[in-house]
Design a protein around this motif. Structure first.
Motif, short mmCIF file in Angstrom:
data_model
loop_
_atom_site.label_atom_id
_atom_site.label_comp_id
_atom_site.label_asym_id
_atom_site.label_seq_id
_atom_site.Cartn_x
_atom_site.Cartn_y
_atom_site.Cartn_z
N ASN A 134 0.84 -1.19 0.00
CA ASN A 134 0.00 0.00 0.00
C ASN A 134 0.87 1.24 0.00
N VAL A 135 0.36 2.35 -0.54
CA VAL A 135 1.13 3.59 -0.61
C VAL A 135 0.23 4.77 -0.22
N ALA A 136 0.87 5.84 0.26
CA ALA A 136 0.17 7.09 0.56
C ALA A 136 1.11 8.24 0.23
N PRO A 137 0.62 9.29 -0.44
CA PRO A 137 1.50 10.40 -0.84
C PRO A 137 2.00 11.18 0.37
N VAL A 138 3.28 11.59 0.32
CA VAL A 138 3.86 12.42 1.37
C VAL A 138 5.13 13.06 0.87
#
Length: 380
Positions: free
Chosen positions: A274-278
């Motif tokens: 899973n990925v999340a922008p940062v």
């Protein structure tokens, strides 16, 4: 904020927030045989699920590879399974194949509205007319739906379509910032909570994604698809890959992307979950081979396949402020120290050296001295 203004990905530091969780869906199972049916299909002990207690779970192929991950709770006599929305229809069809003559009805509950809330309990309690659950995994039932307490001081709301507008209005009136679901995904990543999607189906045995560490696998229950492989992996020490939290300096990194090491040449050593922008890139959960986490010499460092154009590096995030948590063996992880990582290879003991329990490599106080790379997932 105007109706046409884009929502922020993250609230201001310390601000309470809420978001629509449209990337998830709810499967509903009910009927006289629903408990025994789900018990025979899923990796967790479904008998422990109640109207006051939720649990994570997974569903696998006969070879033990996960087809989906779930968060399960009950409302009345209905079992509610939170699943990645892109898998909902396929899981409904797949599980439906095995109902046969069992007294079970199942459907995708398209009427349920899913909201994620962090902070400001008072507004929620007033809108729902129920005290919010405090312990992680606890569930409170309100007239308008269910409230699940999750890691990080968050609440998942599974609301009826009639109740949702009033709750949204109450949150807005209380001054909570509405965001995209990016902050929610980032919190799941920070707490080591993986979600299987179409891009990662059949990539991982549950232990590779640390599912047993969040209570999603019960090794004492009876048979379910893949149970023999899952049990063999646990008791014979066959798990050669584990899940870690990493950072990638490329916002295009996506679930299923491949990881490489110069020591392994063309061999793929892992994949993103899973990925999340940062900060111009992404934070991610990544499953990769244990030697890459335990040894600097074997750490994945290349930017792409050998000879391919360079891509953005993957690096472990800096260790955050020290914290203490309780390990499954009853010992405490040392404040500011590494884990008792029979998995991560640091060798630091916690309590009993022979506790027999693996400690989570995704805990936020672990330090992984590694960089890695990715490439887009192959077409399936």
């Amino acid at each position: 904020m105007s109706a046409t203004a884009p929502l922020p990905d993250y609230p201001a530091a310390g601000a309470a927030s809420w978001c629509e969780l449209n990337e998830f869906a709810v499967l509903d199972f009910h009927g006289e045989d629903a408990p025994s049916f789900l018990q025979g299909q899923l990796s967790s002990d479904v008998r422990e699920v109640s109207e006051q207690h939720a649990q994570y779970s997974s569903y696998s192929t006969a070879k033990g590879r996960m087809l989906a991950s779930f968060l399960i709770w009950r409302r009345d006599e209905h079992y509610r399974l939170l699943v990645s929305a892109d898998l909902a229809e396929a899981m409904k069809k797949r599980l439906g194949m095995f109902i046969l003559r069992a007294k079970v009805k199942h459907a995708i509950d398209a009427d349920t509205v899913l909201l994620g809330v962090q902070g400001e309990a008072g507004a929620l309690e007033a809108a729902l007319g129920v005290a919010l659950p405090q312990e992680v995994g606890a569930v409170a039932q309100a007239a308008g739906g269910s409230v699940l307490a999750l890691a990080g001081g968050r609440c998942l709301l599974a609301l009826s379509a009639d109740a949702a507008p009033a709750v949204r209005a109450a949150l807005a009136e209380a001054g909570l910032t509405q965001t995209t679901s990016a902050a929610w995904r980032a919190a799941d990543i920070a707490h080591g909570l993986p979600w299987i999607s179409v891009a990662t189906q059949e990539m991982f045995v549950p232990q590779m994604a640390n599912m047993e560490l969040i209570g999603a696998v019960n090794f004492k229950k009876g048979c379910y698809p893949g149970q023999e492989i899952v049990a063999r992996s646990q008791y014979l020490g066959k798990v050669k890959r584990r899940m870690f939290r990493v950072r990638i300096a490329d916002p295009a990194a996506a679930p299923g992307a491949e990881l490489f090491s110069p020591a392994s040449g063309e061999q793929v050593i892992g994949n993103l979950v899973n990925v999340a922008p940062v900060d111009g890139g992404v934070e991610a959960l990544a499953v990769f081979q244990l030697p890459a986490a335990a040894s600097h010499e074997q750490a994945p460092k290349t930017l792409s396949r050998p000879g391919a154009p360079a891509k953005a590096p993957v690096a472990a995030p800096a260790r955050p402020a020290p914290e203490r948590r309780v390990a499954r063996c009853g010992g405490a992880w040392p404040a500011g120290g590494r884990l008792c990582a029979r998995l991560a290879g640091c060798g630091s003991p916690i309590a009993a050296a022979n506790c027999g329990q693996y400690c989570s490599p995704t805990a936020s106080n672990i330090s992984i001295d590694t960089t890695a790379s990715y490439s887009p997932p192959r077409s399936r």
